[in-house]
Design a protein around this motif. Structure first.
Motif, PDB file in Angstrom:
ATOM      1  N   ASP A 103       8.239   3.627   2.866  1.00  0.00           N
ATOM      2  CA  ASP A 103       9.415   2.791   2.638  1.00  0.00           C
ATOM      3  C   ASP A 103       9.274   1.865   1.437  1.00  0.00           C
ATOM      4  O   ASP A 103      10.281   1.472   0.844  1.00  0.00           O
ATOM      5  CB  ASP A 103       9.713   1.934   3.875  1.00  0.00           C
ATOM      6  CG  ASP A 103      10.197   2.759   5.055  1.00  0.00           C
ATOM      7  OD1 ASP A 103      10.619   3.924   4.858  1.00  0.00           O
ATOM      8  OD2 ASP A 103      10.134   2.244   6.190  1.00  0.00           O
ATOM      9  N   GLN A 104       8.050   1.482   1.065  1.00  0.00           N
ATOM     10  CA  GLN A 104       7.873   0.486   0.013  1.00  0.00           C
ATOM     11  C   GLN A 104       6.968   0.913  -1.138  1.00  0.00           C
ATOM     12  O   GLN A 104       7.067   0.341  -2.228  1.00  0.00           O
ATOM     13  CB  GLN A 104       7.311  -0.807   0.613  1.00  0.00           C
ATOM     14  CG  GLN A 104       8.278  -1.474   1.572  1.00  0.00           C
ATOM     15  CD  GLN A 104       7.711  -2.765   2.106  1.00  0.00           C
ATOM     16  OE1 GLN A 104       6.633  -2.781   2.694  1.00  0.00           O
ATOM     17  NE2 GLN A 104       8.435  -3.855   1.896  1.00  0.00           N
ATOM     18  N   LYS A 137       3.181  -3.445  -0.387  1.00  0.00           N
ATOM     19  CA  LYS A 137       3.752  -3.236   0.948  1.00  0.00           C
ATOM     20  C   LYS A 137       3.742  -4.568   1.702  1.00  0.00           C
ATOM     21  O   LYS A 137       2.698  -5.184   1.863  1.00  0.00           O
ATOM     22  CB  LYS A 137       2.949  -2.165   1.695  1.00  0.00           C
ATOM     23  CG  LYS A 137       3.663  -1.637   2.919  1.00  0.00           C
ATOM     24  CD  LYS A 137       3.074  -0.297   3.289  1.00  0.00           C
ATOM     25  CE  LYS A 137       3.837   0.372   4.387  1.00  0.00           C
ATOM     26  NZ  LYS A 137       5.190   0.745   3.997  1.00  0.00           N
ATOM     27  N   ALA A 150       3.996  -1.743  -6.608  1.00  0.00           N
ATOM     28  CA  ALA A 150       4.729  -1.951  -5.363  1.00  0.00           C
ATOM     29  C   ALA A 150       3.728  -2.442  -4.327  1.00  0.00           C
ATOM     30  O   ALA A 150       2.690  -1.812  -4.125  1.00  0.00           O
ATOM     31  CB  ALA A 150       5.376  -0.659  -4.897  1.00  0.00           C
TER      32      ALA A 150
END
Length: 170
Positions: free
Chosen positions: A46-47, A30, A28
């Motif tokens: 959130d990410q 950001k 992941a």
């Protein structure tokens, strides 16, 4: 995106499938800054989250670019699926650091502990690594973070940070 279980005759649809399915790695990245102000309550990033399969083992790596005031510092940990065991350490500035050249903390942590990372008032980097063993429940590995000491100056995890999980078992 979860890993693939191949069947005879399966066809890869894209070049990215090679990394995800043969190397058994997910990541992941950001893409936007995220901030916390005046809070020591750990929140889910959130990410920076990746899916983990049940009954599997993973090597994880975190490269987080952050900005925290010297008075606030930062606290980080991870959430894991129910029944998972996490053992990790970070190579972040020790709490109470006053510049980006200072002592480094390498504490042993598990899924119940959080790391205290020094803030410098400018951009800094924390690198973490460890091992996750999931039980019968699949779910996400997710970065959680907050200010270590509540302060009015925002603590920020910046765009360009990355979380990687590489599957060790099939």
């Amino acid at each position: 995106m979860p890993f693939k279980t191949f069947t005879d005759g399966a066809v890869l649809q894209a070049d990215a499938d090679v990394d995800r399915f043969f190397i058994q790695q997910v990541h992941a990245l950001k893409t936007a800054d995220e901030s916390i102000t005046s809070s020591t309550t750990l929140q889910n990033d959130d990410q920076l989250l990746v899916p983990l399969l049940a009954n599997s083992q993973y090597w994880i790596e975190l490269f987080a670019i952050y900005n925290a005031a010297t008075a606030s510092d930062m606290s980080i940990t991870f959430s894991v699926p129910a029944g998972a065991a996490l053992y990790w350490s970070h190579g972040g500035l020790a709490g109470g650091a006053t510049s980006s050249v200072d002592r480094i903390s390498r504490n042993f942590l598990d899924e119940t502990g959080s790391g205290w990372i020094g803030g410098t008032g400018g951009d800094a980097v924390v690198m973490g690594e460890g091992r996750v063993a999931t039980g019968a429940t699949a779910g996400n590995l997710q970065l959680r973070w907050a200010q270590n000491t509540s302060g009015a100056t925002a603590t920020i995890v910046k765009a360009g940070s990355i979380l990687i999980a590489q599957r060790l078992t099939v």
